[in-house]
Structure formats: C-alpha cells, structure tokens
Design a protein around this motif. Structure first.
Motif, PDB file in Angstrom:
ATOM      1  N   ILE A 142      54.624  32.123  27.928  1.00  0.00           N
ATOM      2  CA  ILE A 142      54.010  32.523  29.192  1.00  0.00           C
ATOM      3  C   ILE A 142      52.578  32.012  29.244  1.00  0.00           C
ATOM      4  O   ILE A 142      51.770  32.305  28.354  1.00  0.00           O
ATOM      5  N   THR A 143      52.288  31.238  30.279  1.00  0.00           N
ATOM      6  CA  THR A 143      50.968  30.650  30.473  1.00  0.00           C
ATOM      7  C   THR A 143      50.259  31.362  31.621  1.00  0.00           C
ATOM      8  O   THR A 143      50.842  31.549  32.692  1.00  0.00           O
ATOM      9  N   THR A 144      49.019  31.773  31.419  1.00  0.00           N
ATOM     10  CA  THR A 144      48.229  32.358  32.492  1.00  0.00           C
ATOM     11  C   THR A 144      47.646  31.243  33.350  1.00  0.00           C
ATOM     12  O   THR A 144      46.923  30.379  32.856  1.00  0.00           O
ATOM     13  N   LEU A 145      47.957  31.258  34.640  1.00  0.00           N
ATOM     14  CA  LEU A 145      47.448  30.254  35.572  1.00  0.00           C
ATOM     15  C   LEU A 145      46.152  30.700  36.220  1.00  0.00           C
ATOM     16  O   LEU A 145      45.263  29.885  36.477  1.00  0.00           O
ATOM     17  N   ALA A 146      46.041  32.008  36.517  1.00  0.00           N
ATOM     18  CA  ALA A 146      44.840  32.526  37.196  1.00  0.00           C
ATOM     19  C   ALA A 146      44.705  34.008  36.893  1.00  0.00           C
ATOM     20  O   ALA A 146      45.693  34.751  36.977  1.00  0.00           O
ATOM     21  N   ASP A 147      43.505  34.426  36.540  1.00  0.00           N
ATOM     22  CA  ASP A 147      43.233  35.854  36.374  1.00  0.00           C
ATOM     23  C   ASP A 147      41.820  36.227  36.819  1.00  0.00           C
ATOM     24  O   ASP A 147      41.431  37.397  36.731  1.00  0.00           O
ATOM     25  N   GLN A 148      41.063  35.251  37.314  1.00  0.00           N
ATOM     26  CA  GLN A 148      39.733  35.547  37.824  1.00  0.00           C
ATOM     27  C   GLN A 148      39.319  34.510  38.856  1.00  0.00           C
ATOM     28  O   GLN A 148      39.887  33.421  38.931  1.00  0.00           O
ATOM     29  N   PHE A 149      38.339  34.889  39.649  1.00  0.00           N
ATOM     30  CA  PHE A 149      37.733  33.979  40.613  1.00  0.00           C
ATOM     31  C   PHE A 149      36.256  34.284  40.687  1.00  0.00           C
ATOM     32  O   PHE A 149      35.851  35.451  40.768  1.00  0.00           O
ATOM     33  N   ASP A 150      35.453  33.234  40.626  1.00  0.00           N
ATOM     34  CA  ASP A 150      33.997  33.374  40.696  1.00  0.00           C
ATOM     35  C   ASP A 150      33.484  34.311  39.605  1.00  0.00           C
ATOM     36  O   ASP A 150      32.548  35.087  39.826  1.00  0.00           O
ATOM     37  N   GLY A 151      34.102  34.237  38.422  1.00  0.00           N
ATOM     38  CA  GLY A 151      33.656  35.019  37.276  1.00  0.00           C
ATOM     39  C   GLY A 151      34.050  36.478  37.299  1.00  0.00           C
ATOM     40  O   GLY A 151      33.621  37.249  36.429  1.00  0.00           O
TER      41      GLY A 151
END
Length: 301
Positions: A103-112
């Motif tokens: 399982i690969t994380t593609l996105a878990d945050q935006f702008d820190g």
C-alpha cells in the motif's frame, strides 16, 4: 411497468428494464460505501466504513473480506493499471494498492497540513487522481477519529501522478463528496452534501468545465435532489447522471432534468456500473448492497 421505479420522463423507460428485480447481494453491514467494479477479476469491492473492512462480492454470489483493517476506508476506484485507489478516513489519506499487495500513500497533506478526511476519488485518463476532502471522517469516532480540521477549506484536489504534486482545484463547498467526469472528460461533476449537517445548504450536484491545464472553470449548479442529499454517483454512456439519494437512485439527463428513480428500501450512499456485461447498477445502501440490471452502461470503459 413492473419494478421499483418512479418515472418522471418517458425516456427513462429506455434506460431501465421492465422485467428485472432489485436484488440484495450483501447485508449485515453498518454503512456501506465506495463500490468499485474490477472487470478483470469479475468482482465488486466495497467498504463498510465503521467496521473498517473492504468486502469483495463475486458474480457467483460469494462475499468475502478483501481487507480486514481498512483504516475506515470510504471511496474506492481503480487507476488505468488496475490498481485499487482508496480514500482512508483513519489515516486521512489517499492510498494505492500495488499489484503485489503493498500500500502506497499518494496524499495525506496539503500545504504542510493534514488533509481532513478524503472521501471519494476518480482517476482521469491522464492518470491524475482527483479526490474530495470533506470532514465527515473526523467529526466523530464512528467513521474515523474525531479531530479538529487543519485545512482551511473542504476542497477538491488533483494529484499529479508523475510529480506527486497536489493542487487545490475547488474550494466552494461546504462538504464536497462524490465526483465523476463526463465521458470526454471536459466536465467534472461534484456532489455538495453539506445538507447532512446544515439544512440551509442546497442538496446539489455542481459541474465544472475542465480546461487544458486540468483546472476547473465556471462552476455552476447542475441539479438539485428532492429527497436526501447527493453522495456518490456515476455518469452513463449517454451522459446521464445516476446518483445516490434518500429514497434510492435518481437519474438525471445531461440537462439536469430528473428522468426517474430506482427505489431502494435503504438510504443509498453510492453506486457503480458493473457485472459481467457492465449493465448492472451495483448500489451501496446503509446496511446492504443491491444490484439491478439496466439498459445502459458506464461512460468510462
């Protein structure tokens, strides 16, 4: 006409079948969501968010657990390489399941800052991953972990598959939810489900023009539901929108006019096209999953 239908426009008769029944294909869940059909494996995957499981339904009627600890998985889709893409409330992330099971994380945050709770996701033909980020998964400990939002907005995001960069493409929502492209990908439809907690928010599906730079332009209301709120939906090959609602599945024509409804005995959360010939609506609805044959198919192969 027999069957669980409400017909608002005569052309709806051409999209449904008179001699079919609504079938319950799985039940005993807490809140089903995220249906995605894998034609290569002839199976449907769907989430039971509070139970933290992803289930697999096979065409022979077998139902088994695909993922035991799903981190409160909600929306699912697949990319152009047949890999599962999942929105996880528990990790507040969008993930990809590789062919070897990693399982690969593609996105878990935006702008820190941490995302709110990614909810639903689609993949464009160029490989870009588009997802909504409302706060449902952090409002309580039932569908995630109660927490304070870090994001200023509840947004629609686009992930570039080559660079991993995340762009905020729409912020004009109270709670963005389901989303889907038109067949030619010049339009993106997004559900506004903020009426779930604020009755002053209109129960609308919005539509945007998608420009050559993959940015959204000219956002406007496409249609308004008369029962419940829009959650998940799909576009068929004729440009019609089939959306979840409180009393079943509502079908709207390309102009936003109501064509008809498939009545379902539970509140519908989401749906997808699938089955061996691609002509079944597979419907997640509160504690159960339903199926019914229709006379149309998905806009996306």
């Amino acid at each position: 006409m027999n069957g669980p239908y409400y017909i608002a426009d005569r052309c709806f008769r051409d999209l449904i079948l008179a001699n079919v029944a609504l079938r319950k294909i799985s039940t005993g869940h807490l809140w089903t969501e995220g249906p995605v059909w894998f034609a290569a494996h002839q199976c449907l995957l769907f989430s039971d968010i509070p139970n933290q499981k992803i289930y697999r339904w096979m065409c022979d009627g077998t139902v088994n657990i695909f993922r035991e600890n799903s981190n409160f998985a909600n929306g699912n889709t697949h990319d152009r390489e047949g890999r599962l893409i999942t929105c996880q409330h528990g990790t507040r992330s969008v993930t990809r399941t590789e062919h070897n099971g990693d399982i690969t994380t593609l996105a878990d945050q935006f702008d820190g800052k941490r995302l709110n709770a990614p909810n639903d996701v689609v993949v464009k033909s160029d490989g870009s991953v588009w997802f909504t980020d409302p706060t449902y998964g952090i409002l309580s400990d039932y569908e995630g972990y109660k927490s304070t939002p870090e994001q200023t907005h509840r947004s629609v995001f686009r992930l570039d598959p080559q660079t991993g960069d995340i762009s905020q493409v729409a912020t004009d929502f109270t709670q963005p939810n389901g989303l889907a492209f038109s067949a030619d990908e010049t339009l993106l439809y997004v559900a506004e489900s903020g009426a779930s907690h604020d009755e002053t928010v209109p129960a609308v599906i919005r539509v945007y023009d998608v420009d050559d730079d993959n940015m959204l332009q000219k956002g406007r209301d496409f249609t308004t539901l008369d029962k419940g709120i829009p959650d998940g939906f799909r576009v068929d090959c004729h440009g019609n929108i089939w959306t979840s609602a409180a009393d079943g599945v509502h079908c709207f024509g390309p102009d936003g006019g109501l064509l008809g409804k498939i009545l379902v005995p539970e509140t519908v959360s989401n749906l997808t096209f699938g089955g061996p010939r691609g002509n079944e609506l597979l419907i997640t609805a509160t504690t159960s999953v339903y199926a019914i044959h229709v006379n149309t198919a998905s806009a996306i192969a």
